[in-house]
Design an enzyme around this catalytic site. Structure first.
Site, PDB file in Angstrom:
ATOM      1  N   LYS A 194       0.741  -1.333   0.076  1.00  0.00           N
ATOM      2  CA  LYS A 194       0.088   0.154  -0.043  1.00  0.00           C
ATOM      3  C   LYS A 194       0.937   1.018  -0.005  1.00  0.00           C
ATOM      4  CE  LYS A 194      -2.009   3.129   1.702  1.00  0.00           C
ATOM      5  NZ  LYS A 194      -1.639   4.519   1.448  1.00  0.00           N
ATOM      6  N   GLU A 269       8.840   2.242  11.171  1.00  0.00           N
ATOM      7  CA  GLU A 269      10.048   3.112  11.035  1.00  0.00           C
ATOM      8  C   GLU A 269       9.300   4.306  10.739  1.00  0.00           C
ATOM      9  OE1 GLU A 269      13.174   0.293   8.508  1.00  0.00           O
ATOM     10  OE2 GLU A 269      12.652   2.135   7.682  1.00  0.00           O
ATOM     11  N   GLU A 402       8.651  16.958  14.404  1.00  0.00           N
ATOM     12  CA  GLU A 402       9.111  16.786  13.162  1.00  0.00           C
ATOM     13  C   GLU A 402       8.595  17.685  11.940  1.00  0.00           C
ATOM     14  OE1 GLU A 402       8.078  13.057  10.952  1.00  0.00           O
ATOM     15  OE2 GLU A 402      10.227  12.636  10.490  1.00  0.00           O
TER      16      GLU A 402
HETATM   17  P1  NAD Z   1       2.100   8.793   6.780  1.00  0.00           P
HETATM   18  O1  NAD Z   1       2.301   8.178   8.173  1.00  0.00           O
HETATM   19  O2  NAD Z   1       1.426  10.083   6.573  1.00  0.00           O
HETATM   20  O3  NAD Z   1       1.738   7.662   5.528  1.00  0.00           O
HETATM   21  C1  NAD Z   1       2.923   6.575   5.561  1.00  0.00           C
HETATM   22  C2  NAD Z   1       1.860   5.712   4.984  1.00  0.00           C
HETATM   23  O4  NAD Z   1       0.791   5.238   5.890  1.00  0.00           O
HETATM   24  C3  NAD Z   1       0.884   5.842   3.503  1.00  0.00           C
HETATM   25  O5  NAD Z   1       0.990   4.935   2.716  1.00  0.00           O
HETATM   26  C4  NAD Z   1      -0.312   6.194   4.166  1.00  0.00           C
HETATM   27  O6  NAD Z   1      -1.334   6.220   3.338  1.00  0.00           O
HETATM   28  C5  NAD Z   1      -0.289   5.194   5.200  1.00  0.00           C
HETATM   29  N1  NAD Z   1      -1.498   5.116   6.412  1.00  0.00           N
HETATM   30  C6  NAD Z   1      -1.602   6.400   6.870  1.00  0.00           C
HETATM   31  N2  NAD Z   1      -2.657   6.282   7.978  1.00  0.00           N
HETATM   32  C7  NAD Z   1      -2.663   4.997   7.967  1.00  0.00           C
HETATM   33  C8  NAD Z   1      -3.723   3.795   8.908  1.00  0.00           C
HETATM   34  N3  NAD Z   1      -4.419   4.441   9.820  1.00  0.00           N
HETATM   35  N4  NAD Z   1      -3.425   2.634   8.775  1.00  0.00           N
HETATM   36  C9  NAD Z   1      -2.657   2.243   7.650  1.00  0.00           C
HETATM   37  N5  NAD Z   1      -1.882   2.878   6.848  1.00  0.00           N
HETATM   38  C10 NAD Z   1      -2.058   4.394   7.001  1.00  0.00           C
HETATM   39  O7  NAD Z   1       3.558   9.243   6.517  1.00  0.00           O
HETATM   40  P2  NAD Z   1       4.078  10.182   5.349  1.00  0.00           P
HETATM   41  O8  NAD Z   1       3.560  11.531   5.352  1.00  0.00           O
HETATM   42  O9  NAD Z   1       3.648   9.509   3.792  1.00  0.00           O
HETATM   43  O10 NAD Z   1       5.670  10.155   5.346  1.00  0.00           O
HETATM   44  C11 NAD Z   1       6.695  11.037   6.208  1.00  0.00           C
HETATM   45  C12 NAD Z   1       6.700  10.336   7.394  1.00  0.00           C
HETATM   46  O11 NAD Z   1       7.381   8.990   7.063  1.00  0.00           O
HETATM   47  C13 NAD Z   1       7.661  11.176   8.324  1.00  0.00           C
HETATM   48  O12 NAD Z   1       7.250  11.104   9.755  1.00  0.00           O
HETATM   49  C14 NAD Z   1       9.048  10.464   8.012  1.00  0.00           C
HETATM   50  O13 NAD Z   1       9.918  10.558   9.284  1.00  0.00           O
HETATM   51  C15 NAD Z   1       8.524   9.129   8.077  1.00  0.00           C
HETATM   52  N6  NAD Z   1       9.689   8.211   7.275  1.00  0.00           N
HETATM   53  C16 NAD Z   1      10.458   7.243   8.382  1.00  0.00           C
HETATM   54  C17 NAD Z   1      11.411   6.701   7.765  1.00  0.00           C
HETATM   55  C18 NAD Z   1      12.243   5.785   8.815  1.00  0.00           C
HETATM   56  O14 NAD Z   1      13.049   4.831   8.305  1.00  0.00           O
HETATM   57  N7  NAD Z   1      12.260   5.831  10.072  1.00  0.00           N
HETATM   58  C19 NAD Z   1      11.824   6.635   6.465  1.00  0.00           C
HETATM   59  C20 NAD Z   1      10.968   7.663   5.646  1.00  0.00           C
HETATM   60  C21 NAD Z   1      10.094   8.352   6.295  1.00  0.00           C
END
Ligand code: NAD
Length: 508
Positions: A194, A269, A402
């Site tokens: 997803k 992550e 963040e």
């Molecule tokens: P997000 O959490 O908004 O979305 C990530 C994914 O989760 C998307 O595919 C989204 O559709 C899905 N999602 C959202 N709500 C959900 C739910 N209730 N159930 C299941 N899936 C759900 O994050 P983003 O805005 O896409 O990305 C940025 C974030 O990702 C930042 O916080 C960044 O630090 C983090 N990130 C972490 C790492 C790491 O290795 N720690 C690496 C890259 C990005």
């Protein structure tokens, strides 16, 4: 590679590649077939450089996700029983296919998520090497230990955990998807991917390559749509044994809750507010280069970005003034321009959020020493100036939350212990960066800093065998090398008697 081409050439080739997404609906890939929603429900995908549409994407529903999970379940046993050498061959073949389309992947990824082409040209190659790395490990992933006792031998083996859900974000979507999917498939798991709704294209390309590579139907499934619907359903589904999420910390909490009833194994992550500590005995030129690189590369949309600069007060003025003048020279521009160092942020809403943080910093009494504004001269895209906030304190929002944009917050410190206190005074614990020539201090701080990953006198340097992951609210679990197999596999213990011990006798 793309970066050797001019901006004009990159644009015209990108337009050609993107035109096919604009032509129809970008579909799901389930059980070896492409599908579009029967009711025609889609969402629009905007690129961030001009906020223009690059096509409509199938809007997944719970029913669609259910079918994908069931397809992954049905394909699991045959895939898990395929011998490791065959899986290795197929995964290496897949890596070859990625490399063949490296140019397209770089241009599509850069256009879709706004990351400058100078970084994205590596995306495909890194994706391919993720597959090769885990392909090589596939034949031995099930190996375990033999633990000899007097009357028994305990033997461990690993078996794939089952179908897994892979949920990825938009910041470097191609690389992150391959980083999760490669070890899952090498372990013998089937997957349902997803991807982030804001960057669906490279996930679609990956599924196309999976089809071309000849993975059996149901081994690789892709469902587009929103996190709150299809993402939630994936993490709730009874057929899915584990969920690997890369995303925000709040999303990690949702996944834990959503997966609770089916006791999902999770690897999270999540976000970070990573400190970079610069001491006055450091090589200041190298430190300066690394500080700039680690916050402004990838538009600051990087989980391991060093967004909090903790700088020793003895060198603060000198370092900040050098930093400010370098920031003024950073090239903000179109992501497909090979000269661009900072591209547009993923979405207008995200850009607004970043700018709101800067405004909040002013209101809290910090100084916006460089940048802080939208680059309206660059047109309708989501361009933000690289920004430096000084005179901040660690209790300000700008230092605690963040931001995920090109914004660096600088805070001074006097002593080593104060630096550690400031660094650890955070809900997060993903990564840290330490600049000092004092080896003893490096070793002391390596133990004391709350960070899953610490780089000493270096920017982020990735080694595929090393553990990757965070502490505190930055996540749960590690991947990389064998750590990935610990997540995607179950360790079984088999205890074999030597027929020399007395079996307890009851009822005689
Ligand atoms: P997000 O959490 O908004 O979305 C990530 C994914 O989760 C998307 O595919 C989204 O559709 C899905 N999602 C959202 N709500 C959900 C739910 N209730 N159930 C299941 N899936 C759900 O994050 P983003 O805005 O896409 O990305 C940025 C974030 O990702 C930042 O916080 C960044 O630090 C983090 N990130 C972490 C790492 C790491 O290795 N720690 C690496 C890259 C990005």
């Amino acid at each position: 590679m793309s970066v050797t081409h001019s901006f004009r050439e990159n644009r015209s080739r990108a337009e050609e590649y993107l035109s096919r997404y604009a032509a129809g609906t970008i579909g799901h890939f389930i059980d070896g077939r492409w599908e579009s929603p029967e009711d025609g429900a889609t969402f629009e995908n905007l690129e961030p450089a001009e906020n223009q549409s690059v096509g409509n994407v199938a809007l997944g529903t719970e029913q669609v996700m259910d079918r994908a999970c069931e397809a992954a379940e049905a394909a699991f046993l045959p895939w898990a029983s395929m011998n490791g050498a065959e899986r290795k061959k197929l995964l290496n073949h897949f890596a070859d296919l990625i490399e063949k389309r490296a140019d397209e992947i770089a241009l599509v990824e850069s256009s879709d998520c706004g990351q400058p082409i100078r970084y994205m040209k590596q995306a495909a190659l890194r994706g391919a090497s993720n597959f090769r790395f885990f392909a090589d490990k596939a034949p031995e992933a099930g190996n375990g230990l033999s633990l000899l006792q007097d009357h028994h031998t305990n033997m461990t083996m690993r078996v794939p955990i089952g179908p897994v859900g892979v949920i990825t974000p938009w910041n470097t979507p191609f690389m992150l998807a391959t980083w999760k999917i490669a070890p899952a498939l090498a372990a013998g798991c089937t997957i349902v991917h997803k991807p982030a709704e804001l960057s669906p294209l490279s996930a679609t390309l990956l599924a196309e390559l999976a089809e071309e590579a000849g993975f059996p139907a149901g081994v690789w499934n892709l469902v587009h749509g929103y996190g709150e619907t299809v993402g939630r359903r994936l993490s709730e589904h009874r057929a899915i044994r584990a969920v690997a999420l890369v995303g925000e910390t709040t999303t990690g909490s949702h996944i834990l809750r959503q997966g609770a009833d089916t006791l999902k194994r999770v690897h999270l992550e999540l976000g970070g507010k990573n400190p970079v500590l610069v001491f006055d005995d450091a090589d200041l030129q190298r430190a300066l280069d690394a500080v700039i690189y680690m916050i402004f590369s990838l538009n600051g949309q990087r989980c391991t970005s060093s967004s909090r600069l903790l700088i020793q007060n003895t060198i603060k003025e000198e370092f900040l003034s050098a930093l400010k003048s370098r920031i003024g020279r950073l090239r903000v521009g179109h992501p497909l321009d090979p000269e661009t160092e900072i591209g547009p942020l993923i979405h207008t809403e995200h850009m607004q959020k970043v700018l709101t943080y800067v405004e909040g910093a002013r209101e809290e009494g910090a100084i916006v020493a460089a940048g802080g504004n939208r680059r309206e001269d660059l047109g309708t895209g989501n361009y933000v100036e690289p920004t430096l906030i000084t005179e901040a304190s660690n209790d300000m929002r700008i230092a605690r939350e963040e931001i995920f944009g090109p914004v660096l917050t600088a805070i001074g410190f006097d002593s080593e212990s104060e630096a550690v206190t400031l660094a650890n005074d955070s809900a997060y614990g993903l990564s840290g960066y330490l600049w000092t020539r004092d080896t003893g201090r490096s070793m002391r701080l390596a133990r004391q800093l709350d960070a899953g990953m610490l780089w000493i006198n270096s920017e982020n340097n990735r080694n595929l065998s090393s553990p990757f992951g965070g502490m505190k609210q930055s996540g749960i679990g590690r991947d990389g090398g064998d750590y990935s197999f610990d997540f995607y596999m179950e360790t079984k213990n088999i205890c074999i008697a030597h027929d020399t011990h007395s079996v307890p006798v009851l009822g005689q």
